[in-house]
Design a protein around this motif. Structure first.
Motif, PDB file in Angstrom:
ATOM      1  N   SER A 135       0.836  -1.204   0.000  1.00  0.00           N
ATOM      2  CA  SER A 135       0.000   0.000   0.000  1.00  0.00           C
ATOM      3  C   SER A 135       0.873   1.259   0.000  1.00  0.00           C
ATOM      4  N   VAL A 137       1.920   1.905  -3.610  1.00  0.00           N
ATOM      5  CA  VAL A 137       0.779   2.434  -4.381  1.00  0.00           C
ATOM      6  C   VAL A 137       0.584   3.908  -4.051  1.00  0.00           C
ATOM      7  N   ALA A 138       0.683   4.255  -2.770  1.00  0.00           N
ATOM      8  CA  ALA A 138       0.509   5.657  -2.362  1.00  0.00           C
ATOM      9  C   ALA A 138       1.611   6.539  -2.952  1.00  0.00           C
ATOM     10  N   GLU A 139       2.848   6.022  -2.996  1.00  0.00           N
ATOM     11  CA  GLU A 139       3.951   6.789  -3.580  1.00  0.00           C
ATOM     12  C   GLU A 139       3.745   7.011  -5.067  1.00  0.00           C
ATOM     13  N   ARG A 140       3.237   6.006  -5.761  1.00  0.00           N
ATOM     14  CA  ARG A 140       2.987   6.125  -7.205  1.00  0.00           C
ATOM     15  C   ARG A 140       1.896   7.156  -7.480  1.00  0.00           C
ATOM     16  N   ARG A 141       0.876   7.153  -6.655  1.00  0.00           N
ATOM     17  CA  ARG A 141      -0.219   8.109  -6.835  1.00  0.00           C
ATOM     18  C   ARG A 141       0.232   9.533  -6.563  1.00  0.00           C
ATOM     19  N   ALA A 142       1.135   9.690  -5.597  1.00  0.00           N
ATOM     20  CA  ALA A 142       1.605  11.016  -5.224  1.00  0.00           C
ATOM     21  C   ALA A 142       2.495  11.629  -6.290  1.00  0.00           C
TER      22      ALA A 142
END
Length: 70
Positions: A61, A64-69
């Motif tokens: 998770s 995924v959060a780093e990719r979205r940011a």
């Protein structure tokens, strides 16, 4: 859904596909479908072998959060 198909239904569907794609395109279409299935099987096999080896297949998770940011 497909339980009620009889031989006549299959022939009608085959005739429609032949009319839409033409006889020259059908081998190319079948070849492309076969290659897609082969690639899918290879990917599934690779994922299964990575799971057995202990390699994380799914991103965490945090990843995924780093990719979205970004």
């Amino acid at each position: 859904m497909l339980n009620n198909l009889s031989g006549w239904h299959a022939l009608v569907i085959l005739a429609i596909v032949l009319l839409v794609f033409g006889s020259a395109k059908l081998p190319e279409l079948a070849r492309g479908l076969g290659q897609s299935v082969r690639i899918l099987k290879d990917e599934v096999r690779d994922d299964a072998s990575e799971e057995k080896a202990g390699v994380s297949v799914a991103p965490s998770s945090d990843e995924v959060a780093e990719r979205r940011a970004s």
